[in-house]
Design an enzyme around this catalytic site. Structure first.
Site: not given
Ligand code: PGA
Length: 257
Positions: A9, A11, A96, A98, A168, A174, A214
Site C-alpha cells: 500500500n 498510500k 483502511h 486512514e 491491521e 506506521g 509495520s
Molecule cells: P505500515 O502500513 O506497514 O507502514 O505500518 C500498513 C498499512 O497501513 O497498510
C-alpha cells in the site's frame, strides 16, 4: 490451501518516476515463475496506469486504495470501479484505517463500496482493526465484529472468492510497533471464526486474512508463519524494494514448506 498474498500500500507516496523505479525493481526481482504468492501493489490513483503498464504481464497485480460506490456520473473528485476495471486494476483496498479515521468513512460507506467493487468484479481487500485505546479496554473483538458485520452487510457467500480480509491494528500502522505473532494470530483466529459463524467452514477455510502494521523484513517470516496469517499488507516497507522484496521472498519460502 490458501495462497499467500503480499500487498504493498503505497498510500499518498511516490512520484511517477520513483513509483516507476519501484515497480521496475519488483518486476525484475519477483520471479515470474512464482505461482505460490500473489503480489499486489496499490499506487496512488494518478500512477495506476503507468504502474500497470510496467508490471504488465509479470503476474504482479495493481490495485487501487479506494473507490466510490456510484456508477460514473456527477461525483466530482471520485473514482468509479468501472474506471478501475477499465485501466486493468484488479483489486481495491477498502476500509483502511486512514480512510476510517482521517477521512471519516463509516462502516455504511465502506459496505456500499464493497458491494459496488464486488459487483464490478474487483478483488476487495477489506481492512479492519482496533485503535490502541480499544485494545487496552479489551474491545478488540467487539470492534472487529462491528467492522466485519458492517463492511460485509448483505454480501453473499458466493462473493468470497473476491474477498480478502486484512487485519491491521491501528496502533501498529506506521508506528514501528508490530502486533506480536501471538496477538496477530489471536485476532486472525477470531476473524476466521467470525467467517465460520456468519458464513461457513468452507468460506472460513478458504478466505485469506492478511496482517498489516509495520511489517518489515525482520518480522515478516514470524508473522507469516502463524497458522491463520495468509499474507501481509505492507505500507512503509513496500516503498523500498530492498525491504518489500525480502517480505515477498519470505512468503515464497514459507509456502514451499
Ligand atoms: P505500515 O502500513 O506497514 O507502514 O505500518 C500498513 C498499512 O497501513 O497498510
Amino acid at each position: 490451501m490458501r495462497r499467500f498474498l503480499v500487498a504493498g500500500n503505497w498510500k499518498m507516496n511516490t512520484t511517477r518516476e520513483s513509483g516507476s523505479q519501484l515497480a521496475q525493481a519488483l518486476v525484475k526481482e519477483v520471479p515470474t515463475e512464482n505461482q505460490a504468492v500473489e503480489v499486489l501493489v496499490c499506487p496512488p490513483f494518478p500512477y495506476l496506469t503507468t504502474i500497470g503498464e510496467i508490471v504488465g504481464a509479470s503476474g504482479i497485480g495493481v490495485g487501487a486504495q479506494n473507490c466510490y460506490h456510484e456508477k460514473p456520473g456527477a461525483f466530482t473528485g471520485e473514482t468509479a470501479t468501472e474506471m478501475l476495471s477499465d485501466i486493468g486494476c484488479r483489486s481495491v483496498l477498502l476500509g483502511h484505517s486512514e480512510r476510517r479515521h482521517i477521512l471519516k468513512e463509516t462502516d455504511v460507506d465502506i459496505n456500499l463500496k464493497v458491494k459496488k467493487a464486488l459487483a464490478d468484479g474487483l478483488q476487495v481487500v477489506l481492512c479492519v482493526g482496533e485503535l490502541q485505546s480499544e485494545r487496552e479496554s479489551e474491545q478488540t473483538e467487539t470492534v472487529l465484529n462491528t467492522q466485519m458485520t458492517g463492511g460485509l452487510d448483505g454480501i453473499d457467500a458466493s462473493a468470497f472468492d473476491q474477498i480478502v480480509i486484512a487485519y491491521e491494528p491501528v496502533w501498529a500502522i506506521g508506528t514501528g510497533l508490530t502486533a506480536s505473532p501471538d496477538q496477530a494470530e489471536s485476532a486472525h483466529q477470531y476473524l476466521r471464526n467470525w467467517l465460520k459463524d456468519h458464513y461457513s467452514s468452507e468460506i472460513a477455510d478458504a478466505t485469506r486474512i492478511l496482517y498489516g502494521g509495520s511489517v518489515k523484513p525482520d518480522n515478516a517470516r514470524e508473522l507469516l508463519s502463524q497458522e491463520n496469517v495468509d499474507g501481509a499488507l505492507v505500507g512503509g516497507a513496500s516503498l523500498k524494494p530492498e525491504q518489500f522484496i525480502p517480505i515477498i521472498q519470505a512468503a515464497i519460502e514459507l509456502s514451499a514448506n
